[in-house]
Design an enzyme around this catalytic site. Structure first.
Site, PDB file in Angstrom:
ATOM      1  CG  ASP A  59      -1.930   1.096   1.241  1.00  0.00           C
ATOM      2  OD1 ASP A  59      -1.701   2.094   0.540  1.00  0.00           O
ATOM      3  OD2 ASP A  59      -2.951   0.968   1.933  1.00  0.00           O
ATOM      4  CB  THR A  93       1.079   3.579  -5.949  1.00  0.00           C
ATOM      5  OG1 THR A  93       1.037   3.016  -4.637  1.00  0.00           O
ATOM      6  CG2 THR A  93       2.301   3.085  -6.664  1.00  0.00           C
TER       7      THR A  93
END
Length: 531
Positions: A59, A93
């Site tokens: 994550d 991300t």
């Protein structure tokens, strides 16, 4: 010589091209770290703290929070990406990758002598066009179970193994649908996430009720009750000292006994009223009675309740009191005058589960619970943390889909569509700003490229195939991670949140533009002047 050097000889300065190189290297460094995490085929990162604690995660938000980033530019990008997660619940991300790629593409033109301001103007034009494309490609969604399952699955599969993601998808969707009320915003605080170091990850389940992390405090109390009335109370059932410091004088032991009895009678009266209510609703039937109190219950009161067969829990957490009323029905009672049958809640099954020295109380079988519990089970601590982070992202993804009423095709389809649209649009842009549009178009392709690379496919051949399929079918196409070819994300149920994509386009462009326009970095704050 820089003007700041005259004012402050100790200042550290990085001028034009050097300052840009510093910003580029920071962005590239972050991109290299997070690149391999993107998508369902992304790899894991292991974080080891100073104390030796291990955290395994893919994550991006967790990584950026846990890593100690000292570079100022990298820290700025990391804060932007984590703010993205705070606002939308996902896209951390992707945000870092696109910011870094925008800077990388801009650097190619700046190296040839183009001014950063012209590229930034091109970025602004490209951003507007990208948002127009987003409005065109968004798909209206009904808040039905099938669509929400696809959304939750798309979110969870990027953070967990496919088997575990499939299992948790139903848990997450059922939790959100249970607490959803027509015409009211969804409050995710009504989904309690409880952890239990026990069994395996696949035993994680949804409890349509509540799980409390403590049990009854008397050995003779029933350990399980079926078809039970639930009294949620905030009444002190323990002997209390007076608020004023006072002394009592008595001549004999009898007088002292009278005084003690009078003090005790005050608490006993309250307990007797609860027992009276229990007899009123439970006499003549097999129903049980459970008291869950926010304040204390002293041993004498517990004894009186145990004799009557009442299951009593004391010192319940305040957040659970609100959830209890929503899960079981009824009203939280603050004084003995409000002890009425209509204020009681109901649960089909209340039982105690002992695990080592820990006690858990399960309240299940509520008729129409507006508060539920996701019970995470895992054999070790870091698996539990990983599942907890993934579940939080999954819950946010489902809520976003319901609130946005729109979804965007995933698997890199939106980024490919934006890139193709910008390549067509740049010819209509006058002047050098079109170079900024071209840089933006190339930068957006970092998402499908990285997805393909992480799945073990050749980036360029995948891009060529995607472009050909997009031109041939005029439909949105994404990366098929199994074959490296093109697929239609909508048909395969790969869906992303509309607000996540919109936020990425906004924030990535703004941060990249600001970093490009930095022409001097000065470390001349008060802290660097000392000594």
């Amino acid at each position: 010589m820089s003007a700041i050097s005259v004012l402050n000889p100790k200042a550290e300065i990085a001028r034009a091209s050097h300052s840009l190189a510093i910003n580029m290297s920071a962005a590239r460094g972050l991109q290299e770290i997070l690149k391999s995490n993107l998508g369902p085929k992304g790899t894991m990162k292991m974080l080891v703290s100073g104390a030796g604690d291990i955290k395994i995660t893919k994550d991006g938000n967790v990584l950026l929070h846990e890593m100690q980033i000292q570079h100022p530019t990298a820290s700025l990008i990391a804060r932007t990406a984590t703010a993205q997660d705070d606002v939308t619940g996902d896209g951390t991300t992707s945000s870092v990758l696109i910011i870094a790629e925008l800077l990388k593409q801009a650097d190619n033109y700046i190296a040839e002598g183009l001014h950063p301001r012209i590229i930034v103007e091109g970025f602004d034009l490209a951003k507007q066009k990208a948002l127009e494309v987003l409005e065109k490609v968004k798909v209206p969604c009904k808040a039905d179970r099938e669509v929400l399952t696809q959304v939750a699955k798309s979110s969870l599969q990027t953070k967990l193994t496919p088997e575990l993601a499939d299992h948790l998808t139903n848990v997450v969707v059922d939790a959100v649908l249970a607490i959803q009320e027509e015409g009211k915003p969804i409050d995710l605080f009504m989904v309690e996430i409880m952890e239990m170091l026990h069994k395996t990850e696949s035993d994680t389940k949804l409890v349509k009720g509540l799980v409390l992390d403590h049990g009854s405090r008397h050995p003779d109390m029933p350990k399980g009750v079926k078809d039970a009335f639930i009294l949620t109370a905030n009444i002190s059932l323990e002997y209390e000292k007076t608020e004023v410091n006072s002394g009592f004088f008595y001549k004999s032991a009898e007088e002292r006994e009278k005084l003690v009895a009078a003090e005790r009678a005050f608490t006993d009266e309250k307990v007797k009223k609860i027992i009276e209510l229990k007899r009123k609703v439970c006499d003549g039937n097999q129903k049980g009675f459970v008291l869950i109190n926010q304040k204390g219950i002293d041993p004498v009161s517990l004894d009186m309740l145990a004799v009557e067969g009442i299951m009593g829990l004391r010192r319940a957490k305040r957040r659970n009191m609100e959830r209890l009323a929503l899960a079981c029905g009824g009203v939280a009672v603050n004084s003995v005058e409000d002890l009425l049958p209509e204020n009681l809640g109901h649960a089909q099954d209340v039982y105690e589960h002992v695990l080592g020295e820990e006690k858990y109380t399960f309240i299940e079988g509520c008729k129409n619970p507006k508060s539920v519990t996701i019970l995470i089970k895992a054999p070790n601590k870091h698996s539990m943390i990983q599942i907890k982070d993934a579940i939080k992202d999954g819950l946010r993804a489902v809520v976003n889909a319901i609130e946005d009423k729109f979804l965007v095709p995933g698997a890199g389809a939106f980024e490919v569509a934006v890139s193709d649209a910008l390549h067509a649009y740049k010819d209509s842009v006058k002047g050098k700003a079109r170079l900024g549009v071209a840089a933006f178009a190339e930068a957006m392709l970092v998402i499908p490229k990285t997805l393909a690379q992480n799945a073990g496919h050749d980036q360029q051949s995948v891009l060529v195939e995607l472009h050909d399929a997009h031109v041939a079918t005029k439909k949105l196409v994404g990366v098929d991670l199994k074959t490296g070819g093109a697929l239609c994300p909508i048909e395969h149920g790969i869906l992303d949140n509309y607000r996540v994509k919109r936020q990425i386009v906004h924030s990535a462009t703004i941060i990249a533009s600001n970093l490009l326009l930095v022409d001097e970095i000065m470390r001349a704050g008060l802290s660097s002047l000392k000594g």
